[in-house]
Motif scaffolding. Structure first.
Motif, mmCIF file in Angstrom:
data_model
loop_
_atom_site.group_PDB
_atom_site.id
_atom_site.type_symbol
_atom_site.label_atom_id
_atom_site.label_comp_id
_atom_site.label_asym_id
_atom_site.label_seq_id
_atom_site.Cartn_x
_atom_site.Cartn_y
_atom_site.Cartn_z
ATOM 1 N N ARG A 68 19.061 5.393 -71.268
ATOM 2 C CA ARG A 68 19.732 5.726 -70.009
ATOM 3 C C ARG A 68 18.694 6.042 -68.926
ATOM 4 O O ARG A 68 18.813 5.586 -67.791
ATOM 5 C CB ARG A 68 20.669 6.914 -70.224
ATOM 6 C CG ARG A 68 21.516 7.222 -69.013
ATOM 7 C CD ARG A 68 22.405 8.416 -69.254
ATOM 8 N NE ARG A 68 23.572 8.047 -70.058
ATOM 9 C CZ ARG A 68 24.133 8.850 -70.976
ATOM 10 N NH1 ARG A 68 23.616 10.023 -71.221
ATOM 11 N NH2 ARG A 68 25.195 8.454 -71.623
ATOM 12 N N LYS A 69 17.654 6.811 -69.320
ATOM 13 C CA LYS A 69 16.600 7.165 -68.373
ATOM 14 C C LYS A 69 15.847 5.902 -67.906
ATOM 15 O O LYS A 69 15.570 5.727 -66.713
ATOM 16 C CB LYS A 69 15.630 8.165 -69.027
ATOM 17 C CG LYS A 69 14.723 8.846 -68.029
ATOM 18 C CD LYS A 69 14.022 10.114 -68.502
ATOM 19 C CE LYS A 69 13.615 10.161 -69.952
ATOM 20 N NZ LYS A 69 12.727 11.289 -70.256
ATOM 21 N N MET A 70 15.538 5.015 -68.882
ATOM 22 C CA MET A 70 14.828 3.768 -68.554
ATOM 23 C C MET A 70 15.667 2.912 -67.615
ATOM 24 O O MET A 70 15.147 2.345 -66.640
ATOM 25 C CB MET A 70 14.519 2.996 -69.843
ATOM 26 C CG MET A 70 13.701 1.749 -69.639
ATOM 27 S SD MET A 70 13.518 0.786 -71.156
ATOM 28 C CE MET A 70 12.252 1.716 -71.994
ATOM 29 N N LEU A 71 16.977 2.830 -67.884
ATOM 30 C CA LEU A 71 17.890 2.042 -67.063
ATOM 31 C C LEU A 71 17.928 2.589 -65.638
ATOM 32 O O LEU A 71 17.816 1.829 -64.666
ATOM 33 C CB LEU A 71 19.291 2.064 -67.683
ATOM 34 C CG LEU A 71 20.331 1.110 -67.123
ATOM 35 C CD1 LEU A 71 19.900 -0.323 -67.357
ATOM 36 C CD2 LEU A 71 21.671 1.350 -67.796
ATOM 37 N N LEU A 72 18.042 3.903 -65.515
ATOM 38 C CA LEU A 72 18.084 4.546 -64.199
ATOM 39 C C LEU A 72 16.789 4.272 -63.425
ATOM 40 O O LEU A 72 16.824 3.907 -62.250
ATOM 41 C CB LEU A 72 18.309 6.055 -64.349
ATOM 42 C CG LEU A 72 18.426 6.844 -63.041
ATOM 43 C CD1 LEU A 72 19.693 6.410 -62.297
ATOM 44 C CD2 LEU A 72 18.456 8.334 -63.300
ATOM 45 N N GLN A 73 15.645 4.431 -64.107
ATOM 46 C CA GLN A 73 14.352 4.190 -63.450
ATOM 47 C C GLN A 73 14.224 2.731 -63.011
ATOM 48 O O GLN A 73 13.723 2.452 -61.910
ATOM 49 C CB GLN A 73 13.209 4.568 -64.395
ATOM 50 C CG GLN A 73 13.090 6.064 -64.629
ATOM 51 C CD GLN A 73 12.131 6.406 -65.755
ATOM 52 O OE1 GLN A 73 11.730 5.539 -66.525
ATOM 53 N NE2 GLN A 73 11.769 7.680 -65.861
ATOM 54 N N ALA A 74 14.681 1.793 -63.848
ATOM 55 C CA ALA A 74 14.588 0.370 -63.502
ATOM 56 C C ALA A 74 15.468 0.050 -62.300
ATOM 57 O O ALA A 74 15.066 -0.707 -61.410
ATOM 58 C CB ALA A 74 14.978 -0.487 -64.699
ATOM 59 N N VAL A 75 16.665 0.634 -62.255
ATOM 60 C CA VAL A 75 17.570 0.394 -61.123
ATOM 61 C C VAL A 75 16.971 0.972 -59.844
ATOM 62 O O VAL A 75 16.997 0.330 -58.786
ATOM 63 C CB VAL A 75 18.976 0.972 -61.406
ATOM 64 C CG1 VAL A 75 19.824 0.976 -60.148
ATOM 65 C CG2 VAL A 75 19.658 0.175 -62.504
ATOM 66 N N ILE A 76 16.405 2.188 -59.931
ATOM 67 C CA ILE A 76 15.740 2.789 -58.765
ATOM 68 C C ILE A 76 14.590 1.890 -58.307
ATOM 69 O O ILE A 76 14.424 1.622 -57.107
ATOM 70 C CB ILE A 76 15.236 4.211 -59.093
ATOM 71 C CG1 ILE A 76 16.418 5.165 -59.269
ATOM 72 C CG2 ILE A 76 14.297 4.721 -57.999
ATOM 73 C CD1 ILE A 76 16.036 6.532 -59.827
ATOM 74 N N GLY A 77 13.817 1.383 -59.278
ATOM 75 C CA GLY A 77 12.722 0.463 -58.952
ATOM 76 C C GLY A 77 13.205 -0.780 -58.250
ATOM 77 O O GLY A 77 12.608 -1.238 -57.269
ATOM 78 N N LEU A 78 14.319 -1.336 -58.746
ATOM 79 C CA LEU A 78 14.887 -2.547 -58.147
ATOM 80 C C LEU A 78 15.324 -2.279 -56.706
ATOM 81 O O LEU A 78 15.087 -3.096 -55.812
ATOM 82 C CB LEU A 78 16.069 -3.032 -58.987
ATOM 83 C CG LEU A 78 16.537 -4.467 -58.795
ATOM 84 C CD1 LEU A 78 15.386 -5.442 -59.043
ATOM 85 C CD2 LEU A 78 17.685 -4.778 -59.732
ATOM 86 N N VAL A 79 15.951 -1.109 -56.469
ATOM 87 C CA VAL A 79 16.367 -0.730 -55.110
ATOM 88 C C VAL A 79 15.144 -0.618 -54.200
ATOM 89 O O VAL A 79 15.149 -1.114 -53.065
ATOM 90 C CB VAL A 79 17.171 0.585 -55.132
ATOM 91 C CG1 VAL A 79 17.366 1.131 -53.729
ATOM 92 C CG2 VAL A 79 18.516 0.374 -55.814
#
Length: 143
Positions: free
Chosen positions: A111-122
């Protein structure tokens, strides 16, 4: 021969037949295109040279590509690679979550990795928007 072509294709005023020399003022007959200053059949030249490579005037080797455009291209390519990387991380995080099989610790990591990746994508998308805005605004400055 050449006479038959001239009879079949009525020559426009100031137009040049196939095989004859042509330029800006001496345009070719209809159905013919001016390639390397010689009138050739439009379809034949397209088949032999589909990308118009032999006509040197059409080749752009970047001499008129401005600095702004070059920088924008490099930045867009880099941001594209980063975007692909972020999507791969999102897919990996999803895979990790799916294979966690109820293990709370692994689900939390995923979940943490997913959140960080989405923030990175934004952030990557915002960087792309900012870059495009800046390069469009400094249009006349860097020439």
């Amino acid at each position: 021969g050449m006479m038959a072509i001239a009879l079949v294709v009525p020559a426009a005023v100031g137009a040049v037949a196939e095989g004859a020399a042509c330029n800006a003022s001496n345009t070719c007959d209809s159905g013919l295109v001016c390639s390397n200053s010689i009138c050739v059949d439009a379809n034949a030249s397209r088949q032999a040279d589909p990308f118009g490579v032999t006509d040197a005037s059409q080749i752009n080797v970047g001499q008129n590509q401005d600095l702004k455009g070059s920088i924008a291209n490099v930045v867009n390519i880099l941001l594209g690679f980063l975007g692909i990387l972020a999507v791969i991380i999102i897919l990996y995080a999803g895979f990790k979550w799916m294979t966690a099989s109820g293990n709370e610790e692994q689900v939390g990591e995923a979940r943490k990795m997913l959140l960080q990746a989405v923030i990175g994508l934004v952030i990557i998308m915002l960087a792309w928007v900012i870059t495009n805005f800046v390069t469009s605004q400094i249009g006349g400055v860097l020439q």
